[in-house]
Scaffold this active site. Structure first.
Site, PDB file in Angstrom:
ATOM      1  N   GLU A 299      -5.242   7.509   6.238  1.00 49.60           N
ATOM      2  CA  GLU A 299      -6.203   6.603   5.590  1.00 49.60           C
ATOM      3  C   GLU A 299      -6.619   5.513   6.579  1.00 49.60           C
ATOM      4  O   GLU A 299      -7.797   5.170   6.688  1.00 49.60           O
ATOM      5  CB  GLU A 299      -5.566   5.994   4.339  1.00 49.60           C
ATOM      6  CG  GLU A 299      -6.521   5.180   3.513  1.00 49.60           C
ATOM      7  CD  GLU A 299      -5.907   4.693   2.201  1.00 49.60           C
ATOM      8  OE1 GLU A 299      -6.530   3.822   1.573  1.00 49.60           O
ATOM      9  OE2 GLU A 299      -4.819   5.159   1.811  1.00 49.60           O
TER      10      GLU A 299
ATOM     11  N   HIS B  98       0.833  -1.200   0.000  1.00 48.32           N
ATOM     12  CA  HIS B  98       0.000   0.000   0.000  1.00 48.32           C
ATOM     13  C   HIS B  98       0.874   1.259   0.000  1.00 48.32           C
ATOM     14  O   HIS B  98       0.600   2.232  -0.724  1.00 48.32           O
ATOM     15  CB  HIS B  98      -0.910  -0.041   1.230  1.00 48.32           C
ATOM     16  CG  HIS B  98      -1.876   1.096   1.297  1.00 48.32           C
ATOM     17  ND1 HIS B  98      -2.290   1.648   2.482  1.00 48.32           N
ATOM     18  CD2 HIS B  98      -2.523   1.796   0.329  1.00 48.32           C
ATOM     19  CE1 HIS B  98      -3.147   2.630   2.241  1.00 48.32           C
ATOM     20  NE2 HIS B  98      -3.303   2.738   0.943  1.00 48.32           N
TER      21      HIS B  98
ATOM     22  N   GLU C 103       2.328   1.823  -3.395  1.00 41.55           N
ATOM     23  CA  GLU C 103       1.301   2.413  -4.284  1.00 41.55           C
ATOM     24  C   GLU C 103       1.277   3.939  -4.114  1.00 41.55           C
ATOM     25  O   GLU C 103       1.266   4.692  -5.093  1.00 41.55           O
ATOM     26  CB  GLU C 103      -0.065   1.802  -3.949  1.00 41.55           C
ATOM     27  CG  GLU C 103      -1.240   2.460  -4.652  1.00 41.55           C
ATOM     28  CD  GLU C 103      -2.402   2.758  -3.717  1.00 41.55           C
ATOM     29  OE1 GLU C 103      -2.771   3.956  -3.592  1.00 41.55           O
ATOM     30  OE2 GLU C 103      -2.941   1.814  -3.115  1.00 41.55           O
TER      31      GLU C 103
END
Length: 1020
Positions: free
Chosen positions: A178, A84, A87
Site C-alpha cells: 500500500e 494502520h 487495522e
C-alpha cells in the site's frame, strides 16, 4: 428555518434493559431531511459505547460501521504505521471466528463487502450486506437477516482478535505494498513533506502508513516482538468508550438495539480519555514565515499558502471558516481567481480550513495552480492574495453573505437524498466523534449562527508572520538540496526573505485607494433556487424506462418525470453526434481543446450556479460532444442557455489558447506518470475497440495544433450534427421539449443524416486466441509492474452471457482476493471482475506488483486452474447462495435521482435500450444450473481450455523493487505447474496489424424497437 424536524433534545437519557444489558436511550428525535423515511435512535451501552441505530424499511443493503478514536497520531515514534497495521490485522481472525477470511467469506456469500481506513485520530471499519434473509422475506425473530451474523463477526474485531502469527508477515507486506503504491503520488508526497517539516513534538509529523522496514525488520533487529506490540496497541487504545457505532437495517429499532446490546456489550470499557493534543502545535513560531520549494513527480505548478487557524471543534453552529473560504475561494467577478486568470497567472484556486485533531487548531490552506507566467510572477500572486485579505479586514463580515450560505446549506439538507448504506454508516460514525448535539448528527453541515467576531478572528490569522508558503514545480528553482525521509521528495526549505515579507505586509495593510480596483466582494447570487415545489403523484410502480417525446432528423429527446425521489432537481444530458470529432487523433485533440476552452470561458459565470447546487459539464463522449446540466431545476434553463451560447460563439483568444494547450500538454504527459493500474484500462480499451486512441497518440498531435486550427474546427464541430437528449427529474414534458428546442435554436445545426451517425463496435476475439501486449512505463522511479489479464466471453447483448459472467464474478471474487492478495501477497492492488466494452462482455484480473508481469500471469493461471475443482465440489446450497447474492446486487434499489439518470443514460448511449436489464439479468441468473456454469468455466475461463480467448496487457516498470525476486521465491502458492492450453501468445508489435487481423462485432442491437418507447404528441 429548514423544514427539517426541530425536535427537542432529551434532557435525561431513558434507561432501558435489553438482553440483560442496560441501554441508555440518548436521542430519538434527530433533525432529518424532509424526504427521509428512516427512523433513528442514539443509544449508549453500559460499557459507554455509543451507537446510532437506523431503521430503513426499504433498504436492500444493511450496514454497520464503527469508528475508534485512535489513529496514526497514537503510533510510537519508533514504529510509524502501528495503527494502520492493527487495522489490517483485525480482519485476520478472532477467537470466536478463527478462520482468517471467515468474515469476508460470510459477507461475500450475502452480497456484502467490507473495508476500513486509518486516519490521524480515528480508525474506521465498515461493511454492507443483504438486508433481507436468504428466503427473500422480511426479517423477523425467527427469520434473521444476514446482518445479525455480520454484526456478530464484526463485533469480535473489538472483543478478541487473534493477531495470528501466520498472518502477520503477509499483512505487513500488504501495508508495505500500500505504501509503495503511494510512493510516486504527489498528493501523498507533498502532504508528508508538510508533516515532516512540522514540530517534532506534535504527532502531525508522523509517517502514517508504515512499511515493512519500520514495522517488522527494524523492530525485530532491536529484539522487539512486533506481534506483541500490535496486541499491546489494541489493548491500550481500543476501548468501548472511544467507539462510535452506526447500524442500518430493515429491522425495527428495538431489534437493532437488542442486537447491539447483545453483541457489543462484550467490548471492554477502559474508561480512556478522548485522544487530544493540547500542549503542542504542529507549527510553532520557528516553523512560520517559512517557504519551501518542492519538486513533484508530475509536471505541475502550485503555490500553497497555509496558516495555522482557528480551532473550530466547538464552533459547529457558526463554522466561521466557511465564510472566509467562500470569499477567498470564489471564482466570480471581483475574486482573487478572476484577477489572476485575467493576468494569465492561474488555472485554478481552492481554499478551505481543515482540522488537525481535537485540542489543536486547524489549518487554513489556499492552493493555486499556476500557469508558466504565474510561476514567474508567484510573488505578485501572493501579494494579490494579501490585498484581498486586506479587503476582508476592512469590510465588516456581511450578514447577507452568511445568510446566502446558510440558506443553501438548509436547502441542500432539506432535499438530501440517500447514499449507499456503508458510505452513510462510515461517515456518520466518524461524525459521532465530534461534540455535536446528538439530534444534529445528520444536519451538522447546517449553519445556525452568524458570529462576526469569530470570522474577524479567522481573517486576522491570515498574515505574513503566520504563513507557510510552498512552491511546487519540476523546474523552479532547481537547487533543491534535501530529500524528505519517507517518500524521497526533493525540496529546499528556508525563511521567507525579509524584503518579501515586508512587501506582502504592505499588501495586507494597503488602503482602499491602493488596492487593485478589480478586487471586490461578490454580488448576490442570482442562481439560488426559489421554486422548490415538487408535485408528488402517487404511482403504483415507478416507470423503469424513459419515453421518447421527440424523434426527428434534428433531435431525439428522451424524458422521464421523476416518480421515485421527489426532489426539486433535474438532470439534462445531451450527446451531440458528429463523426468528424473522432475521425483522427488530431481531431480528437482539437475537440478536447475546444471543450476545455468552452469551460474556461464559462468559469466566472458558472461559479455562482455551482454554489447554488447547479453543475454543468462540456466534454466528449464516444460519439461527439457531451453536455450535462444538473441540480435544482429552477434555474437550469438559464445555465443551459449560457453554455450553448458560449459553445456557439466561442472566441478563441491566443493567450488563453496557449495556456489551455500547455495545461493539456502537461495533463497528457502526467497521464503517463500515473499509477500503472490507473493507466492499464486505457490500453485494454484501445486493443479491444474498433476506433480508439491512447494518450501517446494524442501527445504526438498536440504540438502542431494552433489556435487558428481550433477556430476553423469550431465551425465544423457545431454546424453539422444530431442531438440526442435525456431530461429526467422535476420537469414537465412541455418543459423538456423546450430544452431541446433551445439547443436547436441556439446551435442552428445542419442535419446529420442517420447514415452518418457513428457506429461503435468492439473487436471479436476468436476461440483459442492468445495475445500479449507489452509497454514500458514512463516513470523511471516507479517500481510497480501491472498486468490486466482479459478473457473475452461474448456478445454483450446476450442475456445468458451476461448472467453467467456476473455469477462467475460473484463465485470468484472473494477466493481470488484471498489467494492472490491475502495469501500470496502479490500486491496491494488485486482486482477481478467484469469488463464490458461497447458490444462485448469479458472477465478480467488486474494486479499491480513489484513481481514481474510474467510471474503474475502464471499465478492467475494457477488460481483459475485450481478454481475448476472448487466449482465442481461446490455444494448446491453454496451455489444457490452465490446466485442469490448476484440477484440481490442486480436488483439493488437506486438511492437517488443521479443513479437512475446514470442507469438510463447508459442504455440510451449504448443503444441497447435495455432499461430492464437489472430485472431480466436477475431472472436469467435464477435459472442457471451448476452444470451450465461448469461448462461455461471449462470453455471460456479454464487455462487449459482450447477455446479460451485471452488478451494480456503488461505495463513494465523501469525501476526494480528491492524485494521483487525475494518475494517471488517466498510465494504462498504452487509455482511448479504451468497451466496452459498449448497456444503460444502472439506478441502485438503493431496495433493496426493486430486489429486488421480480427473481425469486428455487429453494432448494438436494441432489445426493443425505439418505436415502443415513443410518446410523441401529433403536431397540429
Amino acid at each position: 428555518m429548514s423544514s427539517a424536524s426541530q425536535n427537542t433534545f432529551p434532557t435525561n437519557g431513558e434507561r432501558r434493559y435489553s438482553s440483560q444489558q442496560p441501554v441508555e436511550r440518548v436521542a430519538d428525535q434527530l433533525e432529518i431531511p424532509s424526504l427521509d423515511d428512516r427512523k433513528y435512535r442514539v443509544i449508549r451501552l453500559s460499557n459507554q459505547l455509543e451507537a446510532l441505530l437506523v431503521h430503513d424499511h426499504e433498504t436492500d443493503k444493511a450496514s454497520a460501521a464503527l469508528d475508534v478514536n485512535v489513529g496514526n497520531f497514537s503510533d510510537e515514534d519508533e514504529m510509524p504505521g502501528m495503527a494502520h497495521a492493527v487495522e489490517h490485522l483485525l480482519f485476520m481472525g478472532t477467537k470466536k471466528y478463527p478462520i482468517e477470511n471467515a468474515y469476508n467469506v460470510y459477507l461475500s456469500s450475502h452480497s456484502g463487502s467490507s473495508n476500513a481506513y486509518t486516519g490521524a485520530t480515528s480508525t474506521n471499519y465498515f461493511f454492507d450486506i443483504a438486508a433481507k434473509p436468504s428466503n427473500g422475506e422480511e426479517p423477523s425473530e425467527t427469520n434473521l437477516s444476514p446482518l445479525y451474523g455480520g454484526l456478530d463477526r464484526f463485533a469480535q474485531f473489538f472483543i478478541e482478535p487473534l493477531f495470528l502469527l501466520s498472518t502477520l508477515d503477509r499483512e505487513l507486506r500488504a501495508v508495505d505494498s500500500e505504501n509503495k503504491k503511494n510512493l510516486q503520488s504527489d498528493q501523498w508526497r507533498l502532504h508528508q513533506l508538510e508533516k515532516s517539516l512540522s514540530n517534532p513534538k506534535h504527532p502531525y509529523r508522523h509517517f502514517s502508513t508504515g512499511n515493512f522496514e519500520v514495522l517488522k525488520t527494524e523492530p525485530e533487529s532491536r529484539g522487539i516482538d512486533v506481534r506483541q506490540k500490535f496486541i499491546d496497541f489494541h489493548e491500550k487504545h481500543y476501548s468501548a468508550n472511544r467507539m462510535k457505532l452506526c447500524v442500518l437495517g430493515r429491522e425495527p429499532l428495538d431489534t437493532l438495539e437488542k442486537w447491539v446490546a447483545e453483541l457489543f456489550s462484550g467490548v471492554v470499557d477502559k474508561n480512556l480519555a478522548q485522544n487530544r493534543w493540547e500542549t503542542e502545535v504542529p507549527f510553532t513560531k520557528d516553523h512560520l514565515s517559512m517557504q519551501c520549494f518542492a519538486k513533484p513527480v508530475m509536471d505541475s505548478r502550485e503555490l500553497n499558502l497555509s496558516f495555522p487557524f482557528l480551532d473550530e471543534e466547538y464552533l459547529y453552529e457558526s463554522q466561521p471558516s466557511r465564510y472566509v473560504s467562500h470569499l477567498i475561494g470564489h471564482e466570480g467577478p471581483g475574486s482573487i481567481m478572476a484577477y489572476l486568470k485575467s493576468k494569465g497567472w492561474a488555472n485554478s484556486l481552492s481554499a478551505g480550513a481543515y482540522p488537525i485533531c481535537p485540542g489543536t487548531p486547524g489549518i487554513f490552506d489556499c492552493q493555486i495552480r499556476l500557469t508558466k507566467e504565474g510561476l514567474k510572477h508567484y510573488k505578485e500572486v501572493v501579494k494579490v492574495f494579501f490585498q484581498y485579505v486586506s479587503l476582508l479586514k476592512q469590510t465588516p463580515p456581511q450578514e447577507w453573505i452568511f445568510e446566502e450560505q446558510k440558506g443553501m446549506a438548509e436547502v441542500d439538507f432539506r432535499f438530501k437524498q440517500k447514499t449507499p448504506a456503508s458510505r452513510f454508516t462510515s461517515k456518520i460514525c466518524a461524525v459521532m466523534q465530534r461534540p455535536l448535539p446528538r439530534e444534529w448528527l445528520l444536519s451538522g453541515q447546517n449553519l445556525r449562527k452568524f458570529d462576526p467576531g469569530a470570522i474577524v478572528e479567522g481573517i486576522e490569522l491570515l498574515r505574513p508572520d503566520n504563513l507557510r508558503m510552498t512552491i511546487v514545480s519540476r523546474d523552479f528553482p532547481g537547487d533543491w538540496d534535501k530529500k524528505e525521509k519517507w517518500y524521497g521528495t526533493e525540496y529546499k526549505a528556508e525563511r521567507i526573505p525579509e524584503e518579501f515579507l515586508a512587501e506582502i505586509s504592505r499588501a495586507l495593510n494597503c488602503t482602499a485607494e491602493d488596492r487593485l480596483p478589480a478586487l471586490h466582494l461578490p454580488h448576490r447570487n442570482q442562481f439560488i433556487p426559489t421554486k422548490l415545489e415538487v408535485e408528488k403523484k402517487e404511482v403504483e410502480r415507478p416507470a423503469l424506462a424513459p419515453r421518447v417525446i421527440r424523434n426527428d432528423e434534428v433531435a431525439r429527446t428522451w424524458y422521464k418525470k421523476d416518480d421515485t425521489f421527489w426532489v426539486p432537481k433535474a438532470n439534462l444530458i445531451v450527446s451531440i453526434k458528429n463523426p468528424i470529432i473522432f475521425a483522427s487523433a488530431e481531431n480528437s485533440v482539437k475537440s478536447k481543446l475546444f471543450t476545455d476552452l468552452v469551460r474556461d470561458a464559462l468559469e466566472e459565470y458558472s461559479y455562482d450556479a455551482e454554489l447554488a447546487g447547479l453543475q454543468y459539464n462540456v466534454s466528449l463522449d464516444s460519439r461527439g460532444l457531451f453536455i450535462e446540466v444538473s441540480g435544482y431545476n429552477d434555474k437550469l434553463p438559464v445555465l443551459l442557455e449560457q453554455v450553448l451560447i458560449t459553445m456557439r460563439d466561442l472566441e478563441v483568444k491566443d493567450e488563453r489558447f496557449e495556456i489551455i494547450k500547455e495545461r493539456l500538454t502537461r495533463g497528457y504527459k502526467n497521464c503517463e506518470l500515473q499509477q500503472p493500474f490507473t493507466q492499464i484500462g486505457d490500453y485494454v480499451s484501445w486493443l479491444t475497440s474498433e476506433h480508439d486512441y491512447v494518450v501517446e497518440q494524442l501527445v504526438a498531435e498536440l504540438p502542431g495544433i494552433t489556435a487558428e486550427a481550433v477556430r476553423q474546427f469550431h465551425q465544423q464541430i457545431v454546424s453539422h450534427l444530431h442531438i440526442e437528449a435525456y431530461v429526467h427529474g422535476n420537469v414537465y414534458k412541455e418543459d423538456a421539449l423546450k430544452l431541446t428546442d433551445m439547443i436547436e435554436k441556439i446551435l442552428k445545426p445542419r442535419v446529420l443524416p442517420k447514415d452518418e451517425w457513428p457506429i461503435i463496435r468492439s473487436l471479436d476475439f476468436p476461440p483459442g486466441s492468445n495475445y500479449l501486449f507489452k509497454k514500458t512505463l514512463k516513470d523511471p522511479a516507479n517500481v510497480n509492474h501491472c498486468i490486466e489479464y482479459y478473457l473475452h466471453i461474448g456478445d454483450k447483448g446476450d442475456r445468458t452471457v451476461r448472467a453467467k459472467t456476473q455469477l462467475l464474478d460473484q463465485i470468484i471474487h472473494e477466493p481470488a482476493f484471498d489467494q492472490l492478495r491475502t495469501k500470496e501477497q502479490l500486491g496491494y492492488v488485486v482486482f477481478s471482475g467484469l469488463r464490458s466494452s461497447s458490444t462485448t462482455y469479458g472477465f478480467r484480473f488486474i494486479i499491480q506488483s513489484e513481481r514481474t508481469s510474467d510471474y503474475l500471469e502464471s499465478r492467475i493461471d494457477s488460481f483459475l486452474a485450481a478454481q475448476t475443482s472448487s466449482l465442481e465440489k461446490m455444494s448446491d446450497a453454496e451455489f444457490e447462495s452465490h446466485k442469490r447474492s448476484v440477484v440481490i446486487k442486480r436488483l439493488e434499489k437506486l438511492k437517488n435521482l443521479d443513479q437512475e439518470t446514470g442507469r438510463h443514460w447508459a442504455q440510451i448511449n449504448n443503444e441497447y435500450y435495455d432499461f430492464e436489464s437489472a430485472q431480466r439479468d436477475a431472472a436469467r441468473v435464477k435459472e442457471l444450473t451448476k452444470s451450465e456454469m461448469i461448462k461455461f468455466y471449462s470453455t471460456y475461463i479454464k487455462p487449459m481450455s482450447p477455446t479460451r480467448a485471452k488478451l494480456v496487457v503488461q505495463l513494465i516498470a523501469q525501476g526494480v523493487g528491492s524485494k521483487a525476486k525475494e518475494a517471488e521465491k517466498a510465494t504462498n502458492g504452487n509455482t511448479a505447474t504451468v497451466w496452459t492450453n498449448g497456444t503460444e501468445p502472439v506478441l502485438i508489435r503493431n496495433v493496426r496489424d493486430f486489429k486488421s487481423g480480427l473481425s469486428v462485432t455487429a453494432g448494438a442491437r436494441p432489445i426493443r424497437d425505439l418505436s415502443e418507447f415513443e410518446e410523441i404528441d401529433p403536431k397540429l
